[in-house]
Design an enzyme around this catalytic site. Structure first.
Site, PDB file in Angstrom:
ATOM      1  N   ASP A  15      -1.495  -4.616  -8.150  1.00 28.97           N
ATOM      2  CA  ASP A  15      -0.982  -2.979  -8.835  1.00 28.97           C
ATOM      3  C   ASP A  15      -2.295  -2.334  -8.579  1.00 28.97           C
ATOM      4  O   ASP A  15      -3.612  -3.477  -9.064  1.00 28.97           O
ATOM      5  CB  ASP A  15      -0.291  -3.842  -9.602  1.00 28.97           C
ATOM      6  CG  ASP A  15      -0.771  -3.084 -11.501  1.00 28.97           C
ATOM      7  OD1 ASP A  15       0.037  -2.101 -10.557  1.00 28.97           O
ATOM      8  OD2 ASP A  15      -1.644  -2.979 -12.162  1.00 28.97           O
ATOM      9  N   ASP A  75      -0.213  11.429  -3.864  1.00 28.64           N
ATOM     10  CA  ASP A  75      -0.471  12.602  -3.186  1.00 28.64           C
ATOM     11  C   ASP A  75       0.565  13.573  -2.614  1.00 28.64           C
ATOM     12  O   ASP A  75       1.199  14.346  -2.923  1.00 28.64           O
ATOM     13  CB  ASP A  75      -1.953  12.767  -2.249  1.00 28.64           C
ATOM     14  CG  ASP A  75      -3.455  12.451  -2.631  1.00 28.64           C
ATOM     15  OD1 ASP A  75      -3.071  12.622  -3.974  1.00 28.64           O
ATOM     16  OD2 ASP A  75      -4.512  13.030  -2.551  1.00 28.64           O
ATOM     17  N   GLU A 127      -2.269  -0.739  -4.692  1.00 30.11           N
ATOM     18  CA  GLU A 127      -1.666   0.836  -5.150  1.00 30.11           C
ATOM     19  C   GLU A 127      -3.226   0.891  -5.668  1.00 30.11           C
ATOM     20  O   GLU A 127      -4.291   0.091  -6.099  1.00 30.11           O
ATOM     21  CB  GLU A 127      -1.089   0.705  -6.371  1.00 30.11           C
ATOM     22  CG  GLU A 127      -0.957   2.056  -7.021  1.00 30.11           C
ATOM     23  CD  GLU A 127      -0.452   1.519  -8.875  1.00 30.11           C
ATOM     24  OE1 GLU A 127       0.188   2.455  -9.585  1.00 30.11           O
ATOM     25  OE2 GLU A 127      -0.521   0.643  -9.102  1.00 30.11           O
ATOM     26  N   VAL A 165      -5.358  -1.417  -8.334  1.00 29.27           N
ATOM     27  CA  VAL A 165      -6.605  -2.398  -7.436  1.00 29.27           C
ATOM     28  C   VAL A 165      -7.607  -1.556  -7.813  1.00 29.27           C
ATOM     29  O   VAL A 165      -9.181  -1.776  -7.428  1.00 29.27           O
ATOM     30  CB  VAL A 165      -6.707  -2.390  -6.135  1.00 29.27           C
ATOM     31  CG1 VAL A 165      -5.446  -3.367  -5.675  1.00 29.27           C
ATOM     32  CG2 VAL A 165      -6.933  -1.624  -4.743  1.00 29.27           C
ATOM     33  N   HIS A 185       8.813   3.512  -9.616  1.00 33.84           N
ATOM     34  CA  HIS A 185       9.473   3.356 -10.377  1.00 33.84           C
ATOM     35  C   HIS A 185       8.106   3.995 -11.828  1.00 33.84           C
ATOM     36  O   HIS A 185       8.506   4.035 -12.876  1.00 33.84           O
ATOM     37  CB  HIS A 185       8.437   1.772 -10.950  1.00 33.84           C
ATOM     38  CG  HIS A 185       7.744   1.186 -11.033  1.00 33.84           C
ATOM     39  ND1 HIS A 185       6.790   1.485  -9.548  1.00 33.84           N
ATOM     40  CD2 HIS A 185       6.384   1.159 -12.038  1.00 33.84           C
ATOM     41  CE1 HIS A 185       5.140   0.991  -9.596  1.00 33.84           C
ATOM     42  NE2 HIS A 185       5.470   0.140 -11.103  1.00 33.84           N
TER      43      HIS A 185
END
Length: 611
Positions: free
Chosen positions: A252, A315, A289, A254, A383
């Site tokens: 998550d 993107d 991520e 980073v 999510h």
């Protein structure tokens, strides 16, 4: 089970404490056991624990015991005592499992608490056959580490080594992974190493786990520069592979990891993972991520990169979203242009050293064309992009069924690794909202007010922002499995199955080479989303004798697209053909003039084998 005659050492790293006692509860008896300092801030009590014990650590003159920072079970929640977990008690049935490589795979992201009505790991097993029938290769599970309360997105974890008890704890997690492997599904676990949650965060009482001088959106940064904290992170990473047999981790945010070491913590994670992969003889995956648009993350270490397997690319999501929905607020502004979708399709990153109006600065770096495009994980929904909208509304709440079909085609035929968010495959009508269950009233109110203030500041009507502490917010976010069998939901589900099957059967659609994908958009207004889009896939992009597949989309108006073909007389097998269409696409082939023409109705897509 652990033999009751077998005792386990109690160990804890607590450099902030002068003395540490083990608080142990065995049956009806409770006692305090002094722990010996063994150097480097470590304290040990030899052979002090048995399998059914509950325990915690008492620091200095404190009265209440704190849970073990490396606790494997928290039966009574993150404020309660810890319990042991013996990984050897599970009789694994996956001895012949050889894993799944990320290249060529389709990922399915799910949240255990809202994936099924039961909201547990065991109830999730009951729905795995649906994923197999859909054609999924990898299940990506949102964080399952111990958090306060009964339900949460999972990103408020405070005890990284423990599986959330309401989900079923570590035993249920092993059953889930075993069940996935039995069906040919790999498991990627979402983990959070960039911050700790607000409730039950006792780690700073033990040692310098957090970096006071550095903070991110969610609080103080994790102090990965400290060798013991670094080891804490790497040991947790190893636990998922060793004790739970997962096939990969999704890391998550980073970009919120602060590390100035020569061997960055991300590189250390990649090295640790690669070593385990070599030992186990199966691929292990690390997906970052990151919003940095920095290809160094996925470049091999031999080329100066960190050597991670892949990274999310927001993107491409933004380009798909604006093309099908027309939204242009906030970070969507730069992507609501005619050429954004073509740019992300061909280059991976839209911002690659270009100006980002949302960030108000130049952003990103280009990806080398030698990097295979499957190293970017992309999606039409996930999510974050749903749950971080004020009302948690899915794409299905914003666009019609035709546009949902177009989004599916664009996502599942891309040169990247596509990912679906649970329920996306049938256009789920249920929202996925931000929900929490903090037992502390003050924290609950602060969380709700902070969420409301954030969206009101961005111009949202406060009446559409749900209270994350309201149990109804959580209940609304559960999937309604019955609707997948009805009408437009069933048709969209069929389309997703067909698209994934076509992707698997068509080598051009999994070809990851930059040179084998080209894209172009058309439209009268450069500053508006495209009216039509065409993507060419396969070696035929630069070799007229090689295979070529075209993915064609008409957005708001019907369009006609032409393809140069080379068809010899009397060779009907070489004729171009429509492989899939979401509308009434018609393909005309003029053999004499060596041209094919595709008529595409508005708001439809078609996949055409050109040669």
């Amino acid at each position: 089970m652990i033999d009751r005659t077998h005792h386990v050492d109690a160990r804890v790293w607590a450099p902030h404490a002068e003395t540490v006692e083990l608080h142990r509860e065995r049956g009806a008896d409770a006692e305090r056991v002094p722990m010996a300092a063994t150097g480097g801030g470590w304290f040990t009590a030899l052979a002090a624990l048995e399998s059914d014990d509950r325990y915690g650590f008492v620091l200095d003159d404190s009265v209440h015991p704190l849970p073990d920072p490396r606790s494997r079970r928290q039966p009574d929640g993150v404020h309660g005592l810890s319990a042991l977990d013996d990984a050897n008690t599970h009789d694994w049935a996956d001895q012949h499992w050889r894993g799944r490589q990320l290249a060529g795979a389709v990922i399915y992201e799910l949240h255990i608490g809202t994936f099924t009505p039961g909201g547990t790991l065991d109830s999730a097993i009951e729905r795995l056959d649906h994923l197999v029938e859909l054609g999924i290769d990898i299940v990506e599970v949102l964080p399952v580490n111990a958090v306060n309360g009964t339900h949460n997105w999972g990103y408020d974890g405070v005890l990284w080594f423990a599986v959330h008890e309401p989900y079923g704890g570590p035993a249920a997690y092993r059953r889930f992974v075993d069940a996935c492997h039995a069906r040919g599904l790999a498991v990627v676990q979402d983990v959070v190493y960039n911050h700790l949650g607000p409730s039950g965060n006792y780690l700073p009482r033990f040692g310098p786990y957090l970096h006071d001088a550095s903070a991110n959106t969610w609080g103080d940064s994790v102090n990965v520069a400290h060798p013991e904290v670094r080891r804490y992170v790497l040991d947790n990473l190893a636990m998922w592979f060793d004790d739970f047999h997962v096939d990969g981790l999704r890391l998550d945010a980073v970009h919120a990891l602060v590390d100035d070491a020569d061997d960055h913590i991300l590189q250390a994670m990649a090295e640790e993972t690669d070593a385990r992969s070599a030992h186990l003889g199966r691929p292990l995956t690390l997906i970052a991520e990151s919003d940095l648009n920095d290809p160094r993350l996925i470049m091999p270490r031999e080329a100066g990169g960190y050597g991670l397997t892949a990274q999310w690319s927001d993107d491409h999501h933004h380009a798909i979203h604006t093309a099908v929905s027309g939204e242009s607020a906030g970070y969507y502004a730069d992507f609501a242009t005619r050429d954004a979708l073509a740019t992300t399709t061909e280059r991976g990153f839209f911002h690659a050293g270009t100006y980002s109006s949302f960030r108000e600065r130049d952003h990103g770096h280009p990806i080398s064309p030698e990097v295979p495009m499957w190293r970017l994980v992309t999606c039409a929904q996930n999510h974050d992009q749903i749950g971080n909208r004020a009302a948690g509304d899915r794409l299905s709440a914003l666009v019609d069924d035709d546009s949902l079909s177009i989004a599916a085609v664009l996502s599942l035929t891309s040169p990247f690794t596509p990912m679906l968010f649970m329920g996306e495959e049938w256009g789920a009508s249920t929202p996925w909202q931000f929900f929490t269950s903090h037992p502390e009233p003050e924290l609950g109110r602060a969380t709700a007010q902070g969420r409301l203030d954030e969206f009101v500041k961005m111009g949202w009507d406060e009446s559409v922002v749900p209270d994350p502490q309201d149990p109804a917010t959580f209940e609304r976010s559960r999937l309604d499995w019955a609707e997948r069998e009805n009408g437009a939901h069933a048709r969209l589900l069929d389309l997703h199955r067909e698209l994934i099957a076509l992707r698997r059967a068509t080598p051009e659609l999994t070809d990851p080479r930059f040179a084998h994908t080209s894209a172009a958009s058309s439209g009268a207004d450069e500053a508006a989303p495209p009216e039509a889009f065409r993507m060419l896939r396969g070696a035929g992009v630069d070799d007229p004798a090689a295979g070529l597949v075209a993915v064609c989309v008409a957005f708001e108006r019907e369009t006609v697209m032409e393809f140069a073909v080379a068809i010899a007389e009397g060779r009907p097998a070489a004729m171009p053909e429509v492989l899939l269409t979401t509308g009434e696409a018609v393909l005309h082939v003029d053999v004499a003039n060596q041209v094919a023409q595709l008529e595409l109705p508005a708001r439809s897509a078609a996949i055409v084998r050109v040669r």
